[in-house]
Design a protein around this motif. Structure first.
Motif, PDB file in Angstrom:
ATOM      1  N   LYS A  74      33.748  18.463  74.644  1.00  0.00           N
ATOM      2  CA  LYS A  74      33.274  18.092  73.305  1.00  0.00           C
ATOM      3  C   LYS A  74      33.812  16.704  72.966  1.00  0.00           C
ATOM      4  CE  LYS A  74      33.384  19.483  68.499  1.00  0.00           C
ATOM      5  NZ  LYS A  74      33.911  20.405  67.503  1.00  0.00           N
ATOM      6  N   ILE A  75      32.947  15.875  72.434  1.00  0.00           N
ATOM      7  CA  ILE A  75      33.351  14.539  72.001  1.00  0.00           C
ATOM      8  C   ILE A  75      33.371  14.544  70.475  1.00  0.00           C
ATOM      9  CG2 ILE A  75      32.891  12.070  72.172  1.00  0.00           C
ATOM     10  CD1 ILE A  75      33.317  13.556  74.905  1.00  0.00           C
ATOM     11  N   THR A  76      34.474  14.130  69.903  1.00  0.00           N
ATOM     12  CA  THR A  76      34.616  14.129  68.453  1.00  0.00           C
ATOM     13  C   THR A  76      35.226  12.803  68.020  1.00  0.00           C
ATOM     14  OG1 THR A  76      35.492  15.398  66.584  1.00  0.00           O
ATOM     15  CG2 THR A  76      36.891  15.253  68.533  1.00  0.00           C
ATOM     16  N   GLN A  77      35.159  12.541  66.742  1.00  0.00           N
ATOM     17  CA  GLN A  77      35.746  11.298  66.222  1.00  0.00           C
ATOM     18  C   GLN A  77      36.535  11.630  64.969  1.00  0.00           C
ATOM     19  OE1 GLN A  77      32.919   8.185  65.383  1.00  0.00           O
ATOM     20  NE2 GLN A  77      34.499   6.659  65.049  1.00  0.00           N
ATOM     21  N   GLY A  78      37.693  11.006  64.823  1.00  0.00           N
ATOM     22  CA  GLY A  78      38.501  11.221  63.639  1.00  0.00           C
ATOM     23  C   GLY A  78      39.980  11.109  63.923  1.00  0.00           C
ATOM     24  N   ASP A  79      40.751  11.753  63.080  1.00  0.00           N
ATOM     25  CA  ASP A  79      42.211  11.715  63.142  1.00  0.00           C
ATOM     26  C   ASP A  79      42.708  12.960  63.876  1.00  0.00           C
ATOM     27  OD1 ASP A  79      44.943  11.783  62.684  1.00  0.00           O
ATOM     28  OD2 ASP A  79      44.780  11.330  60.539  1.00  0.00           O
ATOM     29  N   ILE A  80      43.217  12.776  65.070  1.00  0.00           N
ATOM     30  CA  ILE A  80      43.652  13.895  65.905  1.00  0.00           C
ATOM     31  C   ILE A  80      44.762  14.718  65.229  1.00  0.00           C
ATOM     32  CG2 ILE A  80      45.418  12.662  67.260  1.00  0.00           C
ATOM     33  CD1 ILE A  80      44.248  14.106  69.770  1.00  0.00           C
ATOM     34  N   THR A  81      45.523  14.103  64.336  1.00  0.00           N
ATOM     35  CA  THR A  81      46.619  14.837  63.671  1.00  0.00           C
ATOM     36  C   THR A  81      46.090  15.852  62.662  1.00  0.00           C
ATOM     37  OG1 THR A  81      46.934  13.283  61.832  1.00  0.00           O
ATOM     38  CG2 THR A  81      48.163  12.845  63.887  1.00  0.00           C
ATOM     39  N   ILE A 102      37.648  15.526  73.463  1.00  0.00           N
ATOM     40  CA  ILE A 102      38.229  14.190  73.459  1.00  0.00           C
ATOM     41  C   ILE A 102      37.960  13.622  72.069  1.00  0.00           C
ATOM     42  CG2 ILE A 102      38.173  11.861  74.413  1.00  0.00           C
ATOM     43  CD1 ILE A 102      37.192  13.129  77.052  1.00  0.00           C
ATOM     44  N   CYS A 103      39.015  13.173  71.427  1.00  0.00           N
ATOM     45  CA  CYS A 103      38.918  12.631  70.080  1.00  0.00           C
ATOM     46  C   CYS A 103      38.988  11.106  70.133  1.00  0.00           C
ATOM     47  CB  CYS A 103      40.059  13.172  69.214  1.00  0.00           C
ATOM     48  SG  CYS A 103      40.092  12.464  67.563  1.00  0.00           S
TER      49      CYS A 103
END
Length: 167
Positions: free
Chosen positions: A5-12, A151-152
């Motif tokens: 899965k490909i995502t975008q944002g703040d991993i925390t 993967i973020c």
């Protein structure tokens, strides 16, 4: 079936059994994603990291997630890019070692950042290709182990690179 899965944002702010920290050799915090994870987790993360006595480039170690939505943090040390062939081997080892640590801890979801692409200077396109291939190969080799891998990407450029690879 191989699925990343490909995502975008703040991993925390992401919930998973583990998020991966692109750490430095000391494991005692730093800039970029490393600093953000340490800041969000609470001082207990730093205290636990002190007991680990650092980490070699390409290896991975696990801690609790403390105040993070993730239950654990897998700390891996990516290579500082020099243009040498060993850089790619070390980066591949980061992904493989992190997945092995997750499997050994019986974790079933993991989120990676784009390891070594920030301050460590690894070219983003090459790093994305290594990450995607290594994770895919690991999933094929460990097909009986069920783990959700994401993967973020922190920014649009990295997100687009991973989206192209996933297509």
């Amino acid at each position: 079936m191989i699925k990343i899965k490909i995502t975008q944002g703040d991993i925390t702010k992401m919930k998973a059994d583990a998020i991966v920290n692109a750490a430095n050799n000391s494991l005692l915090g730093g800039g970029g994603v490393d600093g953000a994870i340490h800041a969000a987790a609470c001082p207990h993360l730093l205290e636990e990291c002190m007991t680990l006595h650092g980490c070699k480039t390409g290896d991975a170690k696990i801690t609790l997630g403390y105040n993070l939505p993730a239950k654990h943090v897998i700390h891996t040390v990516g290579p500082v890019y020099s243009g040498d062939h060993s850089d790619s081997e070390m980066l591949e080892s980061c992904y493989r070692s992190s997945l092995n640590v997750a499997r050994d801890a019986n974790l079933h979801s993991i989120i990676f950042p784009a390891i070594s692409t920030g301050a460590f200077g690894f070219p983003a396109k090459m790093a994305a290709e290594i990450a995607y291939k290594t994770i895919s190969d690991w999933q094929k080799e460990n097909k009986t182990y069920q783990i959700q891998v994401a993967i973020c990407a922190y920014d649009d450029e990295i997100y687009q690179l991973y989206e192209q690879l996933a297509a």
